[in-house]
Design a protein around this motif. Structure first.
Motif, PDB file in Angstrom:
ATOM      1  N   ILE B  12       0.659  -0.962  -0.127  1.00 17.97           N
ATOM      2  CA  ILE B  12       0.002   0.049   0.015  1.00 17.97           C
ATOM      3  C   ILE B  12       1.133   1.286  -0.027  1.00 17.97           C
ATOM      4  N   SER B  14       1.059   5.516  -0.972  1.00 20.59           N
ATOM      5  CA  SER B  14       0.516   6.792  -1.445  1.00 20.59           C
ATOM      6  C   SER B  14       0.857   7.338  -2.696  1.00 20.59           C
ATOM      7  N   GLU B  15      -0.052   8.113  -3.293  1.00 20.42           N
ATOM      8  CA  GLU B  15       0.437   8.554  -4.682  1.00 20.42           C
ATOM      9  C   GLU B  15       1.553   9.350  -4.712  1.00 20.42           C
ATOM     10  N   TRP B  83      -2.819   6.594  -8.736  1.00 17.76           N
ATOM     11  CA  TRP B  83      -3.733   5.887  -8.276  1.00 17.76           C
ATOM     12  C   TRP B  83      -4.090   4.655  -9.351  1.00 17.76           C
ATOM     13  N   THR B  86      -2.890   0.987  -9.271  1.00 15.03           N
ATOM     14  CA  THR B  86      -3.721  -0.016  -8.507  1.00 15.03           C
ATOM     15  C   THR B  86      -4.085  -0.925  -9.045  1.00 15.03           C
ATOM     16  N   ILE B 111      -1.822  -1.434  -4.069  1.00 16.41           N
ATOM     17  CA  ILE B 111      -3.008  -0.448  -3.662  1.00 16.41           C
ATOM     18  C   ILE B 111      -2.312   0.794  -3.458  1.00 16.41           C
ATOM     19  N   LYS B 113      -3.209   4.591  -2.668  1.00 21.94           N
ATOM     20  CA  LYS B 113      -4.091   5.599  -1.866  1.00 21.94           C
ATOM     21  C   LYS B 113      -4.057   7.066  -2.440  1.00 21.94           C
ATOM     22  N   PRO B 114      -5.380   7.629  -2.820  1.00 18.99           N
ATOM     23  CA  PRO B 114      -5.264   8.703  -3.547  1.00 18.99           C
ATOM     24  C   PRO B 114      -4.966  10.036  -2.691  1.00 18.99           C
TER      25      PRO B 114
END
Lengths: 110, 114
Positions: B12, B14-15, B83, B86, B111, B113-114
């Motif tokens: 996971i 972040s952008e 994003w 993903t 994944i 996260k936006p």
């Protein structure tokens, strides 16, 4: 251009019923053909591969069988489906390295 | 027997974060290496492949991978993820004696996260 067709896209079948999934390729000759299953949360599992008409190798003993009646046709079958046969089935072909996958069939056995 | 390991099953980020997904294989001979991506609801697509030559391979959508023979690795990288990255990513190896088969890793779910 080379294309691969796989159908149906989704299928819901009762336990004990037969199965036939078909895959055909266009634009190439004598491809290696493959059937994979992708179970939820797991990677790809090779089920069968074929290097020529009538030549089938099975990787995992199970309730399924495969046939290659023509150079560019690969069929996945079962005489009696089990609940555990549910999954996402992918056909693929390769010539000289690198695979091209079909769009897959989502099979749900109920 | 040949095997392919993808050590991270879920990642996971972040952008704009940088991405590196690990892939190691066990085979001492000649290999062809691949990364495939499967976006949600779509079929598998080839991201990039290595057959020979420059061990740094550039693929689609800004991805690249580096083949390090001494480490039996083919890690996938992207300097800044979006994003839309993903997806599930699969590493695969075609070994010269693998009997026409690709050996697949178990996949890494990414994944963003936006």
């Amino acid at each position: 251009s080379q294309t691969i067709h796989q159908w149906p896209a989704t299928l819901v079948q009762p336990v004990g019923s037969p199965l036939s999934l078909e895959c055909t390729v266009e634009g190439t000759s004598n491809p290696n053909l493959y059937w994979y299953r992708q179970a939820a949360g797991r990677g790809l599992q090779l089920l069968f591969y074929s290097v020529g008409i009538g030549q089938i190798s099975s990787e995992v003993p199970q309730n399924l069988s495969a046939s290659r009646p023509q150079d560019r046709q690969f069929i996945l079958s079962s005489k009696k489906l089990l609940l555990s046969d549910s999954g996402f089935y992918l056909c693929a072909w390769s010539v000289g390295g690198g695979y091209t996958f079909g769009s897959g069939t989502r099979l749900t056995v109920v | 027997a040949q095997s392919v390991s993808q050590h991270n099953h879920h990642v996971i980020l972040s952008e704009a974060a940088s991405l590196e997904l690990g892939c190691n294989y066990s085979y001492g001979g000649t290999v062809n290496l691949f990364w495939y991506v499967q976006y949600p609801g779509q079929h598998l697509q080839l991201l990039l492949k290595y057959f020979s030559g420059d061990p740094l391979v550039k693929g689609i959508k800004g991805f690249e991978a580096e083949f390090i023979k001494s480490k039996f690795s083919f890690n996938l990288r992207k300097p800044s993820v979006q994003w839309s990255d993903t997806a599930e990513y699969f590493c695969a190896v075609f070994a010269s004696d693998s009997n026409y088969q690709l050996i697949w890793g178990a996949g890494t779910k990414l994944i963003i996260k936006p």
